[in-house]
Design a protein around this motif. Structure first.
Motif, PDB file in Angstrom:
ATOM      1  N   VAL A 172      24.002  46.462  37.660  1.00 39.61           N
ATOM      2  CA  VAL A 172      22.619  46.528  38.172  1.00 39.61           C
ATOM      3  C   VAL A 172      21.663  45.504  37.268  1.00 39.61           C
ATOM      4  N   VAL A 173      21.317  44.312  37.769  1.00 33.90           N
ATOM      5  CA  VAL A 173      20.413  43.435  36.979  1.00 33.90           C
ATOM      6  C   VAL A 173      19.015  43.168  37.515  1.00 33.90           C
ATOM      7  N   PHE A 174      18.006  43.360  36.614  1.00 39.79           N
ATOM      8  CA  PHE A 174      16.706  42.802  36.898  1.00 39.79           C
ATOM      9  C   PHE A 174      16.581  41.366  36.403  1.00 39.79           C
ATOM     10  N   PRO A 175      16.965  40.304  37.348  1.00 43.85           N
ATOM     11  CA  PRO A 175      16.834  38.864  36.888  1.00 43.85           C
ATOM     12  C   PRO A 175      15.447  38.442  36.726  1.00 43.85           C
ATOM     13  N   GLU A 176      14.368  38.933  37.260  1.00 47.57           N
ATOM     14  CA  GLU A 176      12.966  38.889  37.266  1.00 47.57           C
ATOM     15  C   GLU A 176      12.210  39.962  37.818  1.00 47.57           C
ATOM     16  N   ARG A 177      10.977  40.092  37.610  1.00 48.16           N
ATOM     17  CA  ARG A 177      10.029  40.935  38.104  1.00 48.16           C
ATOM     18  C   ARG A 177      10.182  41.215  39.536  1.00 48.16           C
ATOM     19  N   GLY A 178      10.619  42.732  39.957  1.00 52.32           N
ATOM     20  CA  GLY A 178      10.570  43.068  41.227  1.00 52.32           C
ATOM     21  C   GLY A 178      11.874  42.626  41.847  1.00 52.32           C
ATOM     22  N   VAL A 179      12.811  42.127  41.363  1.00 53.17           N
ATOM     23  CA  VAL A 179      14.164  41.828  41.814  1.00 53.17           C
ATOM     24  C   VAL A 179      15.264  42.352  41.246  1.00 53.17           C
ATOM     25  N   GLY A 205      22.862  47.879  29.017  1.00 53.49           N
ATOM     26  CA  GLY A 205      22.050  48.761  29.917  1.00 53.49           C
ATOM     27  C   GLY A 205      23.097  49.659  30.478  1.00 53.49           C
ATOM     28  N   GLY A 206      22.623  50.886  30.684  1.00 50.65           N
ATOM     29  CA  GLY A 206      23.446  51.907  31.300  1.00 50.65           C
ATOM     30  C   GLY A 206      23.875  51.945  32.749  1.00 50.65           C
ATOM     31  N   TYR A 207      23.021  50.970  33.574  1.00 52.60           N
ATOM     32  CA  TYR A 207      23.396  50.952  34.937  1.00 52.60           C
ATOM     33  C   TYR A 207      24.653  49.984  34.896  1.00 52.60           C
ATOM     34  N   PHE A 241      23.523  59.239  43.263  1.00 52.53           N
ATOM     35  CA  PHE A 241      23.800  57.803  44.192  1.00 52.53           C
ATOM     36  C   PHE A 241      24.974  56.964  43.330  1.00 52.53           C
ATOM     37  N   PRO A 242      25.915  56.134  44.167  1.00 50.43           N
ATOM     38  CA  PRO A 242      26.538  55.415  43.443  1.00 50.43           C
ATOM     39  C   PRO A 242      25.716  54.078  43.030  1.00 50.43           C
ATOM     40  N   LEU A 243      26.389  53.481  42.261  1.00 50.70           N
ATOM     41  CA  LEU A 243      25.543  52.179  41.550  1.00 50.70           C
ATOM     42  C   LEU A 243      25.080  51.241  42.760  1.00 50.70           C
ATOM     43  N   GLU A 244      25.825  51.052  43.716  1.00 48.55           N
ATOM     44  CA  GLU A 244      25.367  50.158  44.805  1.00 48.55           C
ATOM     45  C   GLU A 244      24.351  50.587  45.459  1.00 48.55           C
ATOM     46  N   GLN A 245      23.892  51.809  45.580  1.00 51.29           N
ATOM     47  CA  GLN A 245      22.613  52.516  46.173  1.00 51.29           C
ATOM     48  C   GLN A 245      21.464  52.508  45.412  1.00 51.29           C
ATOM     49  N   VAL A 246      21.199  51.764  44.306  1.00 47.58           N
ATOM     50  CA  VAL A 246      20.053  51.839  43.278  1.00 47.58           C
ATOM     51  C   VAL A 246      18.758  51.676  44.229  1.00 47.58           C
ATOM     52  N   GLU A 247      18.929  50.826  45.192  1.00 46.60           N
ATOM     53  CA  GLU A 247      17.573  50.659  45.538  1.00 46.60           C
ATOM     54  C   GLU A 247      17.022  51.716  46.494  1.00 46.60           C
ATOM     55  N   LEU A 263      22.482  57.937  38.676  1.00 45.45           N
ATOM     56  CA  LEU A 263      23.875  57.120  39.235  1.00 45.45           C
ATOM     57  C   LEU A 263      25.011  57.348  38.774  1.00 45.45           C
ATOM     58  N   VAL A 264      25.973  57.567  39.678  1.00 43.61           N
ATOM     59  CA  VAL A 264      27.163  57.979  39.492  1.00 43.61           C
ATOM     60  C   VAL A 264      28.192  56.978  39.280  1.00 43.61           C
TER      61      VAL A 264
END
Length: 368
Positions: free
Chosen positions: A9-16, A139-141, A340-346, A364-365
């Motif tokens: 999971v990546v935060f490329p910029e604020r809020g994304v 990062g752990g995600y 939650f699986p990684l893909e359901q982080v949102e 996250l599992v």
């Protein structure tokens, strides 16, 4: 080790939020690579996403991770006594081990940076090391995590289930706060904030010998849960006219130690009023860079000689944390209410942000 890739999971910029992959390199002789099994979702992760804690973007978040050795260099295997498949927890701080703060044991305040490698002062997995710093596994995600020679690694007992093991970092934060407050046998303790860490602080205080603990908060279900984690009494601050008097009645006097973990300025202002003369107040809740806290300088501090002790992160807390989780004297597993699986982080973030479905702790599992 065969070439492999890691989901992230990546935060490329604020809020994304984005899903991406990264190559996993062969570890150097002094390094290892962790295969992440669980990572806890912390309120800090949401603050990072919104840009409330600096500008670390692009960032792979996640600092509450546990897993197993995926690959390990020969020197690291000898030095750490580890091999592929061993269960491990890695501390979120990456200390330099050489600066004055590291040498005095306060490695959570490490002063060393490495601009050439893109690494900041006070390197923290999932918080301030950008994905642009090679190899981008900070990062752990993610399925995999880079573990350099300076990382602090702990072996995890086989008896601790993965979901419970995901609490090792917040439990370590709890023990750090209790240690900062010098909680000793016979002390009375007041805790402000019955979130996951506040509940764990209650258990840690009792493990350290506190004679009586009172939990202060605003949500009845969390206050009731606090009793299962060692609190003798609770105070709903919205339902009493005088919180200070309610604490006196619960403890038989003002507290020897007050620990604030609510993360709001009003709670920190309240905390100093609940300690006895000569008592200790631990401020462990992060309020945000722009927050200011007001105390009565003479009334609350000077004339009562209160020790005000900030507690930052988890240095020195992992050893007692792992021991506590292994002893299983409190219902730690009950805190992990959502997986939650990684893909359901949102979706996971939405549940945590809105406190939906009686969520306490979400994880996250990455692999069962």
């Amino acid at each position: 080790m065969a070439q492999t890739t890691s989901r992230q999971v990546v935060f490329p910029e604020r809020g994304v939020i984005e899903l991406a992959t990264a190559d996993v390199p062969e570890p150097a002789p002094d390094e290892l690579v962790m295969r992440v099994r669980r990572v806890g979702i912390c309120a800090t992760d949401l603050h990072l996403l919104e840009g409330h804690i600096g500008d670390p973007f692009p960032l792979v978040p996640g600092h509450e991770f546990v897993g197993e050795v995926f690959a390990i260099g020969e020197n690291a295997a000898d030095a750490r006594g580890l091999s592929v498949g061993d269960r491990i927890a890695v501390e979120m701080q990456l200390p330099c081990t050489e600066c004055d703060r590291c040498r005095e044991g306060r490695y959570n305040l490490c002063d060393r940076d490495d601009p050439a490698a893109g690494l900041p002062v006070g390197r923290e997995y999932g918080v301030n090391i950008p994905r642009t710093a090679a190899p981008g596994l900070w990062g752990g995600y993610a399925d995999h995590l880079q573990v350099p020679a300076e990382a602090i690694v702990h072996r995890l007992p086989e008896s601790i289930p993965w979901d419970t093991a995901a609490l090792v970092e917040p439990v370590a934060v709890s023990f750090r706060a209790v240690q900062r407050g010098r909680v000793a046998p016979g002390d009375t303790v007041a805790i402000i904030g019955p979130g996951p860490v506040g509940l764990l602080i209650s258990a840690a205080a009792r493990i350290q010998g506190a004679s009586r603990v009172v939990m202060i908060g605003t949500r009845d279900n969390r206050l009731e849960l606090a009793r299962r984690f060692g609190s003798d009494d609770t105070v709903n601050s919205r339902r009493v006219d005088d919180v200070r008097q309610a604490v006196v009645e619960a403890l038989g006097g003002l507290a020897d130690v007050v620990i604030e973990i609510a993360g709001v300025p009003d709670a920190q202002s309240l905390a100093v009023t609940l300690a006895r003369r000569g008592g200790r107040v631990v401020l462990a809740g992060a309020c945000g860079w722009g927050a200011d806290v007001t105390f009565g300088s003479d009334r609350d501090l000077l004339t009562r000689e209160i020790d005000v002790l900030p507690s930052f992160l988890s240095a020195g807390g992992y050893e007692p944390s792992i021991a506590a989780l292994a002893a299983d004297d409190y219902p730690y597993a009950d805190l992990v209410t959502h997986r939650f699986p990684l893909e359901q982080v949102e979706e996971a973030y939405d549940v945590v942000r809105t406190k939906r479905d009686d969520v306490i702790k979400a994880v996250l599992v990455l692999e069962d």
